[in-house]
Design an enzyme around this catalytic site. Sequence first.
Site, short mmCIF file in Angstrom:
data_model
loop_
_atom_site.label_atom_id
_atom_site.label_comp_id
_atom_site.label_asym_id
_atom_site.label_seq_id
_atom_site.Cartn_x
_atom_site.Cartn_y
_atom_site.Cartn_z
N HIS A 1 62.25 134.28 2.81
CA HIS A 1 62.03 133.33 3.90
C HIS A 1 62.53 131.94 3.54
O HIS A 1 63.14 131.25 4.36
CB HIS A 1 60.53 133.29 4.25
N GLU B 1 54.30 124.85 6.76
CA GLU B 1 54.38 126.02 7.64
C GLU B 1 53.37 127.10 7.20
O GLU B 1 52.70 127.71 8.03
CB GLU B 1 55.80 126.57 7.61
N GLU C 1 66.20 131.61 3.91
CA GLU C 1 66.56 131.44 5.33
C GLU C 1 66.62 129.94 5.67
O GLU C 1 67.57 129.47 6.31
CB GLU C 1 65.55 132.15 6.21
N HIS C 2 65.62 129.18 5.25
CA HIS C 2 65.62 127.73 5.48
C HIS C 2 66.76 127.05 4.72
O HIS C 2 67.44 126.18 5.25
CB HIS C 2 64.30 127.13 5.00
#
Length: 197
Positions: A34, A114, A37-38
Amino acid sequence: QHVFKKVSSKISSIIIGFDAGARAEEGFPLGIAHFLEHACFKGTNARTYLDINREIAFLGGNVNAFTSSEMVAYYLSVPFENTEKAIEILKDMVFNSVFPNEEIIKEKEVVKEEELSTKDSVDDYVWNEFIKSFYSGRTSMPVIGTQESIDTFDRNSLVEFHKKFYVDDNAIVSLCSNHSITAGKVLLNKYFGKTNK
């Protein structure tokens, strides 16, 4: 080769997906799929983070990505006439990321926020309890990782994960547009080489 009925549209979407979701993280810190991805939005040798955003905005585009246990995917939608430029930008962003250290440090804080926000979401809470009860290994853990695991991310681990999984034969590329099948294949072959299907 799967061909669906063509529809008239003024929008094109290009999607690049990899078999590189959270279940692929064995040997890597929890949540790195994840985080990568950022990090892929943070610049390449050809473009800075700001360049990527400016160019996409100039094209009238909308870019985003998602990570699941199974996969990670990046997608960009633009007006039809900007299709080729969108393909070039997305390919550069995803395959040629350089992961600047200063951006990694900043993005760790974003992802930690997040992760904290998932504790305020009923849907996230229920899902995380469900996967803990019914799955095992990496698929039983939150895709986003934990505060502790996010703290461990560094450029070396990102580069290693990217090099291992973000490769041509681990990618699925999809173009949804009003191009003819032939013209669509020409574009995809130009930027990604000939497909095996």
